[in-house]
Design a protein around this motif. Sequence first.
Motif, mmCIF file in Angstrom:
data_model
loop_
_atom_site.group_PDB
_atom_site.id
_atom_site.type_symbol
_atom_site.label_atom_id
_atom_site.label_comp_id
_atom_site.label_asym_id
_atom_site.label_seq_id
_atom_site.Cartn_x
_atom_site.Cartn_y
_atom_site.Cartn_z
ATOM 1 N N LYS A 454 0.827 -1.200 0.000
ATOM 2 C CA LYS A 454 0.000 0.000 0.000
ATOM 3 C C LYS A 454 0.864 1.254 0.000
ATOM 4 O O LYS A 454 0.580 2.223 -0.724
ATOM 5 N N VAL A 455 1.926 1.242 0.794
ATOM 6 C CA VAL A 455 2.868 2.371 0.790
ATOM 7 C C VAL A 455 3.510 2.507 -0.591
ATOM 8 O O VAL A 455 3.682 3.616 -1.115
ATOM 9 N N ALA A 456 3.876 1.373 -1.192
ATOM 10 C CA ALA A 456 4.482 1.408 -2.530
ATOM 11 C C ALA A 456 3.518 1.996 -3.550
ATOM 12 O O ALA A 456 3.931 2.756 -4.444
ATOM 13 N N ALA A 457 2.228 1.697 -3.441
ATOM 14 C CA ALA A 457 1.239 2.255 -4.368
ATOM 15 C C ALA A 457 1.127 3.764 -4.207
ATOM 16 O O ALA A 457 1.067 4.512 -5.200
ATOM 17 N N ILE A 458 1.115 4.241 -2.954
ATOM 18 C CA ILE A 458 1.051 5.691 -2.725
ATOM 19 C C ILE A 458 2.274 6.373 -3.306
ATOM 20 O O ILE A 458 2.179 7.392 -4.008
ATOM 21 N N LEU A 459 3.456 5.824 -3.031
ATOM 22 C CA LEU A 459 4.693 6.427 -3.542
ATOM 23 C C LEU A 459 4.738 6.402 -5.067
ATOM 24 O O LEU A 459 5.257 7.328 -5.695
ATOM 25 N N SER A 460 4.206 5.346 -5.670
ATOM 26 C CA SER A 460 4.176 5.272 -7.139
ATOM 27 C C SER A 460 3.379 6.425 -7.725
ATOM 28 O O SER A 460 3.810 7.078 -8.681
ATOM 29 N N VAL A 461 2.213 6.692 -7.147
ATOM 30 C CA VAL A 461 1.355 7.762 -7.652
ATOM 31 C C VAL A 461 1.956 9.132 -7.353
ATOM 32 O O VAL A 461 1.988 10.016 -8.213
ATOM 33 N N VAL A 462 2.450 9.313 -6.128
ATOM 34 C CA VAL A 462 3.010 10.612 -5.739
ATOM 35 C C VAL A 462 4.213 10.959 -6.610
ATOM 36 O O VAL A 462 4.334 12.080 -7.124
ATOM 37 N N GLU A 463 5.131 10.009 -6.805
ATOM 38 C CA GLU A 463 6.326 10.288 -7.596
ATOM 39 C C GLU A 463 5.990 10.449 -9.077
ATOM 40 O O GLU A 463 6.587 11.272 -9.770
ATOM 41 N N SER A 464 5.031 9.687 -9.582
ATOM 42 C CA SER A 464 4.622 9.849 -10.983
ATOM 43 C C SER A 464 4.012 11.227 -11.206
ATOM 44 O O SER A 464 4.258 11.866 -12.236
ATOM 45 N N CYS A 465 3.203 11.695 -10.262
ATOM 46 C CA CYS A 465 2.636 13.042 -10.374
ATOM 47 C C CYS A 465 3.749 14.087 -10.387
ATOM 48 O O CYS A 465 3.690 15.072 -11.138
ATOM 49 N N ALA A 497 -0.736 9.531 -15.887
ATOM 50 C CA ALA A 497 -0.486 9.925 -17.278
ATOM 51 C C ALA A 497 -1.795 10.054 -18.054
ATOM 52 O O ALA A 497 -1.986 11.023 -18.810
ATOM 53 N N ARG A 498 -2.708 9.100 -17.883
ATOM 54 C CA ARG A 498 -3.989 9.168 -18.598
ATOM 55 C C ARG A 498 -4.825 10.350 -18.094
ATOM 56 O O ARG A 498 -5.487 11.026 -18.870
ATOM 57 N N TRP A 499 -4.802 10.581 -16.791
ATOM 58 C CA TRP A 499 -5.576 11.684 -16.236
ATOM 59 C C TRP A 499 -5.039 13.028 -16.730
ATOM 60 O O TRP A 499 -5.803 13.929 -17.050
ATOM 61 N N LYS A 500 -3.723 13.138 -16.821
ATOM 62 C CA LYS A 500 -3.133 14.370 -17.341
ATOM 63 C C LYS A 500 -3.521 14.574 -18.796
ATOM 64 O O LYS A 500 -3.855 15.695 -19.215
ATOM 65 N N ALA A 501 -3.479 13.509 -19.573
ATOM 66 C CA ALA A 501 -3.855 13.617 -20.984
ATOM 67 C C ALA A 501 -5.312 14.016 -21.138
ATOM 68 O O ALA A 501 -5.671 14.847 -21.997
ATOM 69 N N SER A 502 -6.198 13.480 -20.308
ATOM 70 C CA SER A 502 -7.612 13.827 -20.399
ATOM 71 C C SER A 502 -7.842 15.282 -20.001
ATOM 72 O O SER A 502 -8.665 15.971 -20.598
ATOM 73 N N ARG A 503 -7.095 15.750 -19.004
ATOM 74 C CA ARG A 503 -7.230 17.151 -18.610
ATOM 75 C C ARG A 503 -6.763 18.078 -19.724
ATOM 76 O O ARG A 503 -7.386 19.118 -19.990
ATOM 77 N N SER A 504 -5.665 17.706 -20.375
ATOM 78 C CA SER A 504 -5.158 18.542 -21.473
ATOM 79 C C SER A 504 -6.140 18.598 -22.627
ATOM 80 O O SER A 504 -6.370 19.655 -23.220
ATOM 81 N N SER A 505 -6.764 17.457 -22.940
ATOM 82 C CA SER A 505 -7.748 17.448 -24.037
ATOM 83 C C SER A 505 -8.972 18.259 -23.665
ATOM 84 O O SER A 505 -9.564 18.944 -24.520
#
Length: 509
Positions: A454-465, A497-505
């Motif tokens: 669960k910690v790894a999942a949070i860090l994955s999202v935080v660092e990707s953002c 990445a997908r959420w960023k792309a949808s926001r840009s569109s």
Amino acid sequence: MAAADPQVRIETLERALYWAQLTIQKKDAEIHVLQERLRKQRIGFLGPASETLSDLQLELLAEEEPSVTREEVEAEARREPITTAPPRERKPHPGRKPLPENLPRIEEVIPCEANCTRCGGQTRLIGYDLSEVLDREPAKWFVRVTKREKRSCGKCSAIQMPPLAPRIVEKGLASDRVIIETVVGKYCDHLPLYRQEAMIEREAGVEISRATLDGWVMRVGELLQPVAETMRQELLRASYLQADETIVPVQMHDGRGSDHPAYLWQYGMPGGETVFDFQLGRGRDGPAKFLKDWNGILQTDGHQAYDQVGGPGLIQVGCWAHARRKFVDAVKVNPKDGAAIAMVTRMDALFLVDRHARQQQFNAENRAVLRREHAQPWVDEIHVECLKLRAQLLPKSALGEAVNYTLNMWTKLRRCFDHAEVELSNNVAENSMRPIALGRKNWLHVGSVKSGPKVAAILSVVESCRRLGLPVKDYLLAVLPGMSSRKHSEVVQFTPARWKASRSSDVQA
């Protein structure tokens, strides 16, 4: 026999002297190695962390290394490309930067006297003198009361009311925003939960236990695990990945009272998303399980656990920053070692060529052409000089260890120039580990083995953002509510990445 006795004694003494000299040389070498280790340890505790060469070392290099030109030395001192490219522009100091235009402005008008302070005459308004300062309002805590209408049917007496909006913690004490602030505070700002507990009590006057805060964090990690798994699947479709690992202690709750040294393994694309994988060890099982049959280019340091993983087509490349760091350590131990300084300068030339390509915004193919033209001679010279030095140095000396590391990694280091898309260093992955290193100094350890993924999942999202330039609070507030009820096919649309792309569109539309 009596006449031969003096000759025998002389030969015996000569052999004894020879072995004594060998012993002295061996002891001197051991003393030299131990002195280097002691100096390296002292530098680690007290010395500078910078990996750049001082002016004194550069002057020494110019005097003692005739193969390196003065222009190259000066280029290294200025950290400029030694190619035919124009020098980097030195921008003047901008002074105080203007405050961002997107911040709201709250105007305060200070009135002037209506009558002239000199003659008493009537004054008229001719304009304003403007000054701007950055200000903020303290965090405002409040209780949000939601009142849902309940209506009764006059015909059948049925009672109905609108449903509540989905929340991160159903029937929880805190709003989604407070929960996200807690997660961001811990994994972005490195605030352990006991400090946040004290801050909430001090600022809001509300006592919320650390266990409750931890429950919020673990709930967020649970909701983000499908997102991290989707990111992993998308990551393995890439042809080039960088990997690194770092230790993270974990509580075992087995009565021993000590933490177990677990590891977070990171896999990511430069400029793209990254995924952390929690494992209890640093062996080959972690990367072998994550990469499975993946065939692509994997860039790592010299850790042997990355060997013989992935599919048969996996290509391993090395990191020139790690090789350079070994020679920088040798320079720190022996600041007047011209051979070590020269090697650092040669490796700097490789990075300066790449920096010129970035300045000119070259694509991967054009950068590869630039590397072949300007970096290839340096690569060949580094290899030749390392082979010469290995025959002259003690293997355990600082410079000897740097040379041996470079030659042992040479095949992987050389491959960096065989693939246009590959970076010279693994620094992007290393930089993503810095927040974890800072965080574990504050929150110390992971609470349990079950909490690790669960910690790894949070860090994955935080660092990707962070890599994608996304506001992590906005992202989490948008995707977390209702995540538990989404199907896998829907989760795919909510990776950073997908959420960023949808926001840009949406913005373009």
